[in-house]
Design a protein around this motif. Structure first.
Motif, PDB file in Angstrom:
ATOM      1  N   THR A  69       1.098  -0.767  -0.260  1.00 55.66           N
ATOM      2  CA  THR A  69       0.488   0.055  -0.408  1.00 55.66           C
ATOM      3  C   THR A  69       0.692   1.150  -0.407  1.00 55.66           C
ATOM      4  O   THR A  69       0.564   2.444  -0.737  1.00 55.66           O
ATOM      5  CB  THR A  69      -0.861   0.342   0.854  1.00 55.66           C
ATOM      6  OG1 THR A  69      -1.989  -0.726   1.274  1.00 55.66           O
ATOM      7  CG2 THR A  69      -1.805   1.513   1.322  1.00 55.66           C
ATOM      8  N   SER A  73       0.192   4.025  -2.788  1.00 49.77           N
ATOM      9  CA  SER A  73       0.605   5.306  -2.649  1.00 49.77           C
ATOM     10  C   SER A  73       1.670   6.383  -2.704  1.00 49.77           C
ATOM     11  O   SER A  73       1.634   7.198  -3.383  1.00 49.77           O
ATOM     12  CB  SER A  73       0.633   5.404  -1.258  1.00 49.77           C
ATOM     13  OG  SER A  73      -1.053   4.637  -0.499  1.00 49.77           O
ATOM     14  N   GLU A 109      -7.502   1.392  -0.662  1.00 50.72           N
ATOM     15  CA  GLU A 109      -7.556   1.272  -0.112  1.00 50.72           C
ATOM     16  C   GLU A 109      -8.277   2.095   1.454  1.00 50.72           C
ATOM     17  O   GLU A 109      -7.444   3.317   1.469  1.00 50.72           O
ATOM     18  CB  GLU A 109      -6.117   0.531   1.114  1.00 50.72           C
ATOM     19  CG  GLU A 109      -6.555  -0.569   2.662  1.00 50.72           C
ATOM     20  CD  GLU A 109      -5.052  -0.971   3.118  1.00 50.72           C
ATOM     21  OE1 GLU A 109      -5.514  -1.903   3.281  1.00 50.72           O
ATOM     22  OE2 GLU A 109      -4.264   0.189   3.133  1.00 50.72           O
ATOM     23  N   ASP A 185      -5.423  -1.615  -5.099  1.00 54.17           N
ATOM     24  CA  ASP A 185      -5.421  -1.210  -3.934  1.00 54.17           C
ATOM     25  C   ASP A 185      -6.615  -2.166  -2.519  1.00 54.17           C
ATOM     26  O   ASP A 185      -7.468  -2.393  -2.893  1.00 54.17           O
ATOM     27  CB  ASP A 185      -5.174  -0.179  -3.105  1.00 54.17           C
ATOM     28  CG  ASP A 185      -4.014  -1.031  -1.954  1.00 54.17           C
ATOM     29  OD1 ASP A 185      -3.779  -2.058  -1.434  1.00 54.17           O
ATOM     30  OD2 ASP A 185      -3.917  -0.496  -1.037  1.00 54.17           O
ATOM     31  N   SER A 216      -2.505  -4.458  -5.942  1.00 59.49           N
ATOM     32  CA  SER A 216      -2.148  -5.359  -5.044  1.00 59.49           C
ATOM     33  C   SER A 216      -3.279  -6.165  -4.516  1.00 59.49           C
ATOM     34  O   SER A 216      -4.645  -5.805  -4.434  1.00 59.49           O
ATOM     35  CB  SER A 216      -2.182  -4.594  -3.768  1.00 59.49           C
ATOM     36  OG  SER A 216      -2.938  -4.126  -2.446  1.00 59.49           O
TER      37      SER A 216
END
Length: 283
Positions: A69, A73, A109, A185, A216
């Motif tokens: 993550t 990002s 996320e 994510d 991911s």
């Protein structure tokens, strides 16, 4: 549900406002150079170098806490790295952020949405924010709502959406401007099988058009069934990267290869739990 090819026909690579802009075939969709991120004494990402090929369905996999993550990002401009550079479609994420953000879609996320808007209002707002003409925004919103099986809930407030519905409306918002690279994510986390299949179909249609998906996950079976190319991450570092068959090697599955790569194979998780079982309070 309408045919995905018809309903998503605006993903045509024609350019213009919201049209896909495809990088040269030999250029990577994403290039990461010497990326570092620390949080206090904790090293989350430890100097990774990575090139993700264009036009592929790419999985970034790793155990919880691997740095997935944090990496996504930084790659998408949501978190500034301590060191390193990131290029998306040949553009530096931090030197040319407006250009990069016009070319990417992101489903992060812990997705935060404007919850007091309806699903249709949310897409209308996002399209206009992206600079799409109102008529084109409304047309694309209608198609996405149909394809993602949200047409019946389009006038319902997002705050009242289920987890699966929120993931789908977030995906619709990320796709609305027809990005060149889509970053997701854990897109299937907490999503029911029907919604997951719908999301999967849209993503497969999207990559078939020549676009790139980077997502991911820590669910190896899902990655193995979806992805063409995989990067395995653990403890903030890339342990392996390449075509799925190459990363899997001689292992019987991606799961087995993954456990070898992260050093978890053969670990006895119950060695110190001899007291567990035999009924409540057993001694």
């Amino acid at each position: 549900m309408p045919d995905q090819g018809d309903a998503a026909g605006w993903t045509d690579g024609t350019g213009g406002a919201g049209g896909a802009r495809t990088a040269p075939p030999t250029a990577p969709a994403v290039r990461v150079e010497g990326l570092w991120k620390r949080f206090g004494e904790q090293v989350a990402v430890a100097g990774i170098d990575l090139e993700l090929p264009a036009g592929q369905f790419i999985g970034l996999v790793g155990p919880n806490g691997a740095g997935k993550t944090t990496t996504l990002s930084m790659v998408t401009g949501l978190l500034r790295p301590d060191m390193g550079r990131v290029f998306v479609a040949g553009h530096d994420v931090w030197a040319d952020p407006a250009e990069v953000k016009s070319r990417i879609g992101v489903l992060p996320e812990g997705l935060r949405l404007f919850e007091r808007l309806s699903g249709r209002e949310l897409l209308g707002y996002m399209g206009r924010l992206r600079g799409l003409p109102g008529e084109e925004t409304d047309k694309r919103a209608t198609q996405l709502l149909d394809v993602l099986d949200l047409a019946g809930s389009q006038h319902k407030l997002v705050v009242d959406y289920s987890t699966g519905m929120r993931k789908k409306i977030g995906l619709a918002a990320a796709l609305l401007h027809n990005p060149e690279v889509l970053f997701l994510d854990e897109p299937f986390e907490g999503v029911d099988p029907v919604s997951a299949q719908t999301i999967r179909g849209v993503l497969e249609r999207y990559t078939a058009s020549g676009a790139t998906v980077v997502f991911s996950s820590h669910v190896m079976e899902l990655v193995e069934s979806l992805c063409d190319w995989v990067a395995v991450m653990a403890a903030g570092r890339i342990r392996a990267a390449g075509p799925l068959a190459e990363v899997r090697g001689d292992a019987p599955s991606l799961q087995a290869a993954f456990l070898q790569l992260v050093g978890a194979q053969g670990r006895d998780s119950g060695a110190s739990l001899e007291w567990l079982g035999g009924g409540a309070g057993a001694r």
